[in-house]
Motif scaffolding. Structure first.
Motif, PDB file in Angstrom:
ATOM      1  N   LEU A  88     -38.564 -17.678 -30.861  1.00  0.00           N
ATOM      2  CA  LEU A  88     -38.075 -18.341 -29.652  1.00  0.00           C
ATOM      3  C   LEU A  88     -36.969 -19.334 -29.996  1.00  0.00           C
ATOM      4  CD1 LEU A  88     -41.512 -19.006 -27.899  1.00  0.00           C
ATOM      5  CD2 LEU A  88     -39.956 -17.063 -27.591  1.00  0.00           C
ATOM      6  N   LEU A  89     -36.037 -19.488 -29.075  1.00  0.00           N
ATOM      7  CA  LEU A  89     -34.876 -20.346 -29.312  1.00  0.00           C
ATOM      8  C   LEU A  89     -35.205 -21.806 -28.997  1.00  0.00           C
ATOM      9  CD1 LEU A  89     -31.990 -18.193 -27.781  1.00  0.00           C
ATOM     10  CD2 LEU A  89     -32.771 -18.302 -30.161  1.00  0.00           C
ATOM     11  N   SER A  90     -34.753 -22.690 -29.859  1.00  0.00           N
ATOM     12  CA  SER A  90     -34.854 -24.125 -29.591  1.00  0.00           C
ATOM     13  C   SER A  90     -33.839 -24.518 -28.527  1.00  0.00           C
ATOM     14  CB  SER A  90     -34.597 -24.910 -30.874  1.00  0.00           C
ATOM     15  OG  SER A  90     -33.237 -24.741 -31.282  1.00  0.00           O
ATOM     16  N   ASP A  91     -33.970 -25.714 -27.999  1.00  0.00           N
ATOM     17  CA  ASP A  91     -33.020 -26.189 -26.983  1.00  0.00           C
ATOM     18  C   ASP A  91     -31.596 -26.192 -27.529  1.00  0.00           C
ATOM     19  OD1 ASP A  91     -35.027 -26.554 -25.139  1.00  0.00           O
ATOM     20  OD2 ASP A  91     -35.264 -28.703 -25.533  1.00  0.00           O
ATOM     21  N   ALA A  92     -31.426 -26.641 -28.777  1.00  0.00           N
ATOM     22  CA  ALA A  92     -30.084 -26.741 -29.348  1.00  0.00           C
ATOM     23  C   ALA A  92     -29.442 -25.364 -29.521  1.00  0.00           C
ATOM     24  CB  ALA A  92     -30.143 -27.472 -30.693  1.00  0.00           C
ATOM     25  N   VAL A  93     -30.202 -24.410 -30.049  1.00  0.00           N
ATOM     26  CA  VAL A  93     -29.660 -23.068 -30.262  1.00  0.00           C
ATOM     27  C   VAL A  93     -29.413 -22.375 -28.920  1.00  0.00           C
ATOM     28  CG1 VAL A  93     -30.121 -20.802 -31.255  1.00  0.00           C
ATOM     29  CG2 VAL A  93     -30.731 -22.864 -32.529  1.00  0.00           C
ATOM     30  N   LEU A  94     -30.302 -22.590 -27.974  1.00  0.00           N
ATOM     31  CA  LEU A  94     -30.111 -22.004 -26.644  1.00  0.00           C
ATOM     32  C   LEU A  94     -28.825 -22.511 -26.017  1.00  0.00           C
ATOM     33  CD1 LEU A  94     -31.169 -20.292 -24.294  1.00  0.00           C
ATOM     34  CD2 LEU A  94     -32.481 -22.287 -23.540  1.00  0.00           C
ATOM     35  N   GLU A  95     -28.560 -23.807 -26.137  1.00  0.00           N
ATOM     36  CA  GLU A  95     -27.329 -24.365 -25.572  1.00  0.00           C
ATOM     37  C   GLU A  95     -26.093 -23.803 -26.274  1.00  0.00           C
ATOM     38  OE1 GLU A  95     -24.464 -26.511 -23.505  1.00  0.00           O
ATOM     39  OE2 GLU A  95     -26.512 -25.894 -23.018  1.00  0.00           O
ATOM     40  N   LEU A  96     -26.160 -23.604 -27.570  1.00  0.00           N
ATOM     41  CA  LEU A  96     -25.030 -23.028 -28.291  1.00  0.00           C
ATOM     42  C   LEU A  96     -24.716 -21.616 -27.795  1.00  0.00           C
ATOM     43  CD1 LEU A  96     -25.704 -24.111 -32.001  1.00  0.00           C
ATOM     44  CD2 LEU A  96     -23.792 -24.819 -30.541  1.00  0.00           C
ATOM     45  N   GLN A  97     -25.740 -20.865 -27.426  1.00  0.00           N
ATOM     46  CA  GLN A  97     -25.519 -19.504 -26.961  1.00  0.00           C
ATOM     47  C   GLN A  97     -25.127 -19.444 -25.493  1.00  0.00           C
ATOM     48  OE1 GLN A  97     -28.274 -16.485 -28.127  1.00  0.00           O
ATOM     49  NE2 GLN A  97     -28.803 -17.463 -30.060  1.00  0.00           N
ATOM     50  N   GLN A  98     -25.594 -20.402 -24.701  1.00  0.00           N
ATOM     51  CA  GLN A  98     -25.320 -20.347 -23.265  1.00  0.00           C
ATOM     52  C   GLN A  98     -23.996 -21.009 -22.878  1.00  0.00           C
ATOM     53  OE1 GLN A  98     -28.819 -22.015 -21.357  1.00  0.00           O
ATOM     54  NE2 GLN A  98     -29.759 -19.987 -21.166  1.00  0.00           N
ATOM     55  N   ALA A  99     -23.550 -22.001 -23.634  1.00  0.00           N
ATOM     56  CA  ALA A  99     -22.322 -22.719 -23.265  1.00  0.00           C
ATOM     57  C   ALA A  99     -21.123 -21.785 -23.114  1.00  0.00           C
ATOM     58  CB  ALA A  99     -22.039 -23.819 -24.290  1.00  0.00           C
ATOM     59  N   PRO A 100     -20.857 -20.848 -24.044  1.00  0.00           N
ATOM     60  CA  PRO A 100     -19.730 -19.930 -23.853  1.00  0.00           C
ATOM     61  C   PRO A 100     -19.889 -19.038 -22.626  1.00  0.00           C
ATOM     62  CG  PRO A 100     -20.470 -19.915 -26.143  1.00  0.00           C
ATOM     63  CD  PRO A 100     -21.501 -20.649 -25.362  1.00  0.00           C
ATOM     64  N   LEU A 101     -21.136 -18.698 -22.295  1.00  0.00           N
ATOM     65  CA  LEU A 101     -21.368 -17.859 -21.113  1.00  0.00           C
ATOM     66  C   LEU A 101     -21.024 -18.611 -19.835  1.00  0.00           C
ATOM     67  CD1 LEU A 101     -24.797 -16.280 -22.169  1.00  0.00           C
ATOM     68  CD2 LEU A 101     -22.540 -15.204 -22.241  1.00  0.00           C
ATOM     69  N   ARG A 102     -21.354 -19.896 -19.789  1.00  0.00           N
ATOM     70  CA  ARG A 102     -21.021 -20.697 -18.606  1.00  0.00           C
ATOM     71  C   ARG A 102     -19.513 -20.869 -18.483  1.00  0.00           C
ATOM     72  NH1 ARG A 102     -25.317 -23.863 -20.559  1.00  0.00           N
ATOM     73  NH2 ARG A 102     -23.864 -25.496 -21.230  1.00  0.00           N
ATOM     74  N   GLN A 103     -18.840 -21.101 -19.596  1.00  0.00           N
ATOM     75  CA  GLN A 103     -17.384 -21.287 -19.564  1.00  0.00           C
ATOM     76  C   GLN A 103     -16.681 -20.016 -19.124  1.00  0.00           C
ATOM     77  OE1 GLN A 103     -16.421 -22.609 -23.510  1.00  0.00           O
ATOM     78  NE2 GLN A 103     -17.562 -24.534 -23.306  1.00  0.00           N
ATOM     79  N   ARG A 104     -17.238 -18.881 -19.495  1.00  0.00           N
ATOM     80  CA  ARG A 104     -16.634 -17.599 -19.143  1.00  0.00           C
ATOM     81  C   ARG A 104     -16.663 -17.361 -17.642  1.00  0.00           C
ATOM     82  NH1 ARG A 104     -19.553 -13.091 -22.285  1.00  0.00           N
ATOM     83  NH2 ARG A 104     -19.011 -14.579 -23.937  1.00  0.00           N
ATOM     84  N   HIS A 105     -17.671 -17.935 -16.958  1.00  0.00           N
ATOM     85  CA  HIS A 105     -17.823 -17.710 -15.528  1.00  0.00           C
ATOM     86  C   HIS A 105     -17.376 -18.900 -14.685  1.00  0.00           C
ATOM     87  CE1 HIS A 105     -20.574 -14.684 -17.250  1.00  0.00           C
ATOM     88  NE2 HIS A 105     -20.195 -13.975 -16.227  1.00  0.00           N
ATOM     89  N   THR A 106     -16.845 -19.936 -15.323  1.00  0.00           N
ATOM     90  CA  THR A 106     -16.356 -21.090 -14.588  1.00  0.00           C
ATOM     91  C   THR A 106     -14.922 -20.854 -14.119  1.00  0.00           C
ATOM     92  OG1 THR A 106     -17.748 -22.572 -15.901  1.00  0.00           O
ATOM     93  CG2 THR A 106     -15.911 -23.556 -14.702  1.00  0.00           C
ATOM     94  N   PRO A 107     -14.648 -20.957 -12.803  1.00  0.00           N
ATOM     95  CA  PRO A 107     -13.291 -20.730 -12.332  1.00  0.00           C
ATOM     96  C   PRO A 107     -12.346 -21.773 -12.872  1.00  0.00           C
ATOM     97  CG  PRO A 107     -14.686 -21.643 -10.576  1.00  0.00           C
ATOM     98  CD  PRO A 107     -15.589 -21.302 -11.713  1.00  0.00           C
ATOM     99  N   PRO A 108     -11.121 -21.382 -13.214  1.00  0.00           N
ATOM    100  CA  PRO A 108     -10.168 -22.342 -13.774  1.00  0.00           C
ATOM    101  C   PRO A 108      -9.810 -23.460 -12.800  1.00  0.00           C
ATOM    102  CG  PRO A 108      -9.070 -20.299 -13.160  1.00  0.00           C
ATOM    103  CD  PRO A 108     -10.536 -20.045 -13.010  1.00  0.00           C
ATOM    104  N   THR A 109      -9.609 -24.649 -13.336  1.00  0.00           N
ATOM    105  CA  THR A 109      -9.238 -25.799 -12.510  1.00  0.00           C
ATOM    106  C   THR A 109      -7.743 -25.806 -12.264  1.00  0.00           C
ATOM    107  OG1 THR A 109     -11.064 -27.064 -13.476  1.00  0.00           O
ATOM    108  CG2 THR A 109      -9.346 -28.313 -12.337  1.00  0.00           C
ATOM    109  N   ARG A 110      -7.348 -25.990 -10.998  1.00  0.00           N
ATOM    110  CA  ARG A 110      -5.914 -26.027 -10.670  1.00  0.00           C
ATOM    111  C   ARG A 110      -5.286 -27.321 -11.184  1.00  0.00           C
ATOM    112  NH1 ARG A 110      -5.338 -23.901  -4.432  1.00  0.00           N
ATOM    113  NH2 ARG A 110      -6.188 -21.784  -4.739  1.00  0.00           N
ATOM    114  N   SER A 111      -4.110 -27.173 -11.751  1.00  0.00           N
ATOM    115  CA  SER A 111      -3.399 -28.355 -12.231  1.00  0.00           C
ATOM    116  C   SER A 111      -2.757 -29.068 -11.048  1.00  0.00           C
ATOM    117  CB  SER A 111      -2.335 -27.959 -13.242  1.00  0.00           C
ATOM    118  OG  SER A 111      -1.426 -27.041 -12.672  1.00  0.00           O
ATOM    119  N   ALA A 112      -2.583 -30.355 -11.170  1.00  0.00           N
ATOM    120  CA  ALA A 112      -2.009 -31.162 -10.077  1.00  0.00           C
ATOM    121  C   ALA A 112      -0.536 -30.865  -9.931  1.00  0.00           C
ATOM    122  CB  ALA A 112      -2.237 -32.630 -10.366  1.00  0.00           C
TER     123      ALA A 112
END
Length: 261
Positions: free
Chosen positions: A237-261
């Motif tokens: 089973l994955l620890s909290d730290a390892v789980l976050e390392l694996q999930q962070a790139p997945l969240r960034q991949r699905h986050t819509p880009p922020t418009r520049s001002a």
């Protein structure tokens, strides 16, 4: 007109699979209840813990939980197909409704369920027979895995070891397992089958921490080593730290880009 079917049979014979096929082919509302079976001499019943219901409701989201007291007291739809699953090791002494285990009737009556048909695996010819085994001795063990997430490679290795005798003679194993990318699998194995089933759930959890859905492992067999199973599971089973390392790139991949001002 409502129709209530009580389906009984030994472990791994295909009760839940048959029930799923009935629900998927029925055009009206369906409901499901799994009744805790009764142990026999040398034969222990497994603690399902809601595993089958969770899988069926993932596949059929409108499925009614007939074990819910609020739903039991509410009027049932006129055309409800109610399917009751009862683990039962030995064939009934009598056919049809006369063979229903009398011990289960008070629970069904309390839920306003009155079977009008009883089918048993190994007795009724309309049910499959290939996985109907006669057990002389059977242990049962289960492990609550809620909020856990598996390393995918470790899950594959553990499951192979489990069903191939590393922790005792396993005759039946089933589980719901979470992966870090939000997927989950219903893992299913029976000694009479050629291989394991790894059935993906339809619902995905967001890759943001630990999922809230049910996760559980149920094992039945002989000479089981629960301590060794649990120790190996914890290592997979994955620890909290390892789980976050694996999930962070997945969240960034699905986050819509922020418009520049």
């Amino acid at each position: 007109m409502s129709h209530t079917v009580l389906l009984s049979g030994p472990p791994g014979c295909g009760k839940t699979t048959w029930i799923l096929s009935q629900i998927q082919s029925y055009r009206g509302p369906s409901g499901y209840l799994r009744v805790t079976g009764y142990p026999d001499e040398g034969l222990a019943q497994a603690r399902d813990g809601g595993l089958d219901l969770a899988y069926l409701r993932d596949q059929c989201p409108d499925l009614l939980d007939l074990g819910d007291l609020d739903q039991a007291l509410a009027p049932h739809p006129a055309d409800l197909l109610a399917l009751i699953e009862l683990p039962q090791f030995h064939p009934p002494a009598q056919p049809g409704l006369a063979g229903v285990d009398r011990r289960v009737m008070p629970q069904l009556q309390a839920l306003h369920l009155n079977p009008d048909r009883h089918l048993h695996f190994g007795r009724d010819p309309e049910l499959p027979r290939q996985d109907t085994l006669d057990f002389s001795h059977l242990q049962a063990w289960s492990l609550n895995l809620n909020a856990t997430v598996w390393d995918p490679d470790s899950l594959s290795s553990f499951w192979f070891e489990l069903v191939n005798g590393a922790y005792g003679d396993v005759y039946r194993a089933k589980a719901l397992m979470n992966l870090p990318d939000g997927r989950a699998f219903f893992c299913n194995w029976m000694v009479s089958q050629e291989g394991s089933q790894f059935l993906p759930l339809q619902t995905l959890a967001p890759p943001d921490g630990r999922p809230e859905r049910l996760s559980r492992l149920v094992v039945q067999g002989r000479d089981l080593d629960p301590a060794a199973i649990e120790a190996t599971v914890r290592d997979c089973l994955l620890s909290d730290a390892v789980l976050e390392l694996q999930q962070a790139p997945l969240r960034q991949r699905h986050t819509p880009p922020t418009r520049s001002a």
